[in-house]
Motif scaffolding. Sequence first.
Motif, short mmCIF file in Angstrom:
data_model
loop_
_atom_site.label_atom_id
_atom_site.label_comp_id
_atom_site.label_asym_id
_atom_site.label_seq_id
_atom_site.Cartn_x
_atom_site.Cartn_y
_atom_site.Cartn_z
N ASN A 260 0.87 -1.17 0.00
CA ASN A 260 0.00 0.00 0.00
C ASN A 260 0.91 1.22 0.00
O ASN A 260 1.79 1.34 0.84
CB ASN A 260 -0.90 0.00 1.25
CG ASN A 260 -1.86 1.19 1.29
OD1 ASN A 260 -1.46 2.34 1.17
ND2 ASN A 260 -3.13 0.90 1.49
N GLN B 161 3.02 -1.28 5.10
CA GLN B 161 1.74 -0.59 5.11
C GLN B 161 0.64 -1.48 4.57
O GLN B 161 -0.49 -1.47 5.07
CB GLN B 161 1.82 0.70 4.30
CG GLN B 161 2.57 1.79 5.01
CD GLN B 161 2.93 2.95 4.11
OE1 GLN B 161 3.85 3.69 4.42
NE2 GLN B 161 2.25 3.13 3.01
N SER C 184 -2.40 -2.45 6.95
CA SER C 184 -3.72 -1.97 6.55
C SER C 184 -4.73 -3.10 6.36
O SER C 184 -5.92 -2.83 6.17
CB SER C 184 -3.62 -1.18 5.23
OG SER C 184 -2.83 -0.03 5.39
N SER D 63 -9.87 1.05 5.10
CA SER D 63 -8.54 1.08 5.70
C SER D 63 -7.47 1.40 4.66
O SER D 63 -6.60 2.25 4.88
CB SER D 63 -8.24 -0.27 6.35
OG SER D 63 -6.92 -0.31 6.84
N ASN D 64 -7.52 0.73 3.53
CA ASN D 64 -6.51 0.96 2.48
C ASN D 64 -6.58 2.38 1.94
O ASN D 64 -5.54 3.04 1.77
CB ASN D 64 -6.70 -0.05 1.36
CG ASN D 64 -6.11 -1.40 1.68
OD1 ASN D 64 -4.91 -1.55 1.82
ND2 ASN D 64 -6.96 -2.41 1.79
N THR E 83 -5.18 4.88 4.43
CA THR E 83 -3.72 4.88 4.43
C THR E 83 -3.17 5.62 3.23
O THR E 83 -2.25 6.44 3.34
CB THR E 83 -3.19 3.43 4.44
OG1 THR E 83 -3.62 2.78 5.64
CG2 THR E 83 -1.67 3.39 4.37
N SER F 235 -0.99 3.61 8.72
CA SER F 235 -1.80 2.40 8.58
C SER F 235 -2.42 1.97 9.90
O SER F 235 -3.54 1.45 9.92
CB SER F 235 -0.98 1.27 7.96
OG SER F 235 0.32 1.21 8.49
N SER G 10 -5.43 4.05 10.28
CA SER G 10 -6.47 3.59 9.37
C SER G 10 -7.20 2.38 9.93
O SER G 10 -8.41 2.22 9.71
CB SER G 10 -5.85 3.25 8.01
OG SER G 10 -5.26 4.40 7.44
#
Length: 441
Positions: free
Chosen positions: A268, A274, A278, A303-304, A307, A326, A329
């Motif tokens: 990510n 990350q 995430s 979440s992704n 981030t 992350s 997130s």
Amino acid sequence: MALSKEEYQNYVNILKEELVPALGCTEPIALAYAAAKARQVLGCEPEKIVAECSGNIVKNVKGVIVPNSGNLFGINAAAIVGVLGGDADMALEVLHDVPPEAIKRTKELVDTDYCEVKLLKTTHTLHIKMHCYKGNSSSMVEIRDLHNNIVCIEKNGKNIHIQQSESDASSGKGKYYGVMTDRDILNVADIVEFAKTVNIDDIRDTISRQIKYNTAISNEGMTGNYGVAIGPTILAANGDGINSKMKAYTAAGSEARMCGCILPVITNSGSGNQGITSSIPLVVYARENHIDEETLYRALVLSNLMTIYQKAHVGRMSAFCAAVSSGTSIGAALTFMKGGSTSQICMAIQNSLANTSGIVCDGAKASCAAKIASALDGGIMGHNIAMNSKTYEPDTGILKKSVDDTIKSVGRMAAEGMRTTDVEILDIMLEEDNGRSFCED
């Protein structure tokens, strides 16, 4: 407010652009990719190579094992194994299948003068120029701002590929050399709306691949012999409650990756750590609580994207620990998954950033796994406070009234305020190696 068709498609595109596979830590892999590509352009095995690297590349390659190199560390190892055994057509999975003979020869050459390393004077934090030489022939491949973004290729001193740039080198924002969707469209409210309404079929392949790849390396980290065995240690010290499992399995995936595991991850914002952070906490939470697939997928979308949004302001590389973004997130996504309101999701972000935004990045290495566990602590704590509809007041430190303004403030601190911190960290990391600053003129 519903997203327009164009906005909706941009969000789908951003996920597909950022959630891509990579084998090993992305900085040494970017070096290996540049080296393999430079050899491909040269057309034969070089007799000499030169790796010019920005300070952040040096910082993030120094302390991690290069996968499929025979447990070697560092710039020389990444460049040499890329030249001798890398598959340039596989991009960030360039070292997926290195022949044993190439590994053997890499070990023989790594402590010789076959590869010369130079500091690249540049305003771009992520910047590599890889040169290959054979007799009167030469080649050069330049990667900048994105780990797989080749902006220039030269053969025998002549440009055979050059990419026009509109990117902001200091923050990583902007058009990303015209190869990625503009990140300026991102904001918390629209990310939440997209996560709630996205047609799962539009993101199924992207998210399912992330779950598959990152779960595999997480399980490997829990059962294999990597680093200090942080995952099992967390469980042994804190029990097998859900928060402990979320931290243990996530940290274990990072530790395996940093210690040379040959399994790929889905990244990510250019970082495997990350990508793992995430995703894995939500996968573990859903598994332990029998959460349905659609709810998990929507939480992973949130979440992704959260981030990606934070990293668009922080930049690809800085002295700011990416685990903070992350981990924050995850706090937001847990709030979403448990039915929290958009207001509570914003509170979770504010609470987390009020706590963990001081963690610095001192290079990629095995202890990144411990920082991930700490960042998740902050994210989970921020979530728990938000579920009680409580949050820290604006102007508490760098917090702003608007969560989007807080994210911009953290990005400003990381991209602008921590520039000199970044240089000092690199000096500290390297001063014992040669008795002087690598960043001296």
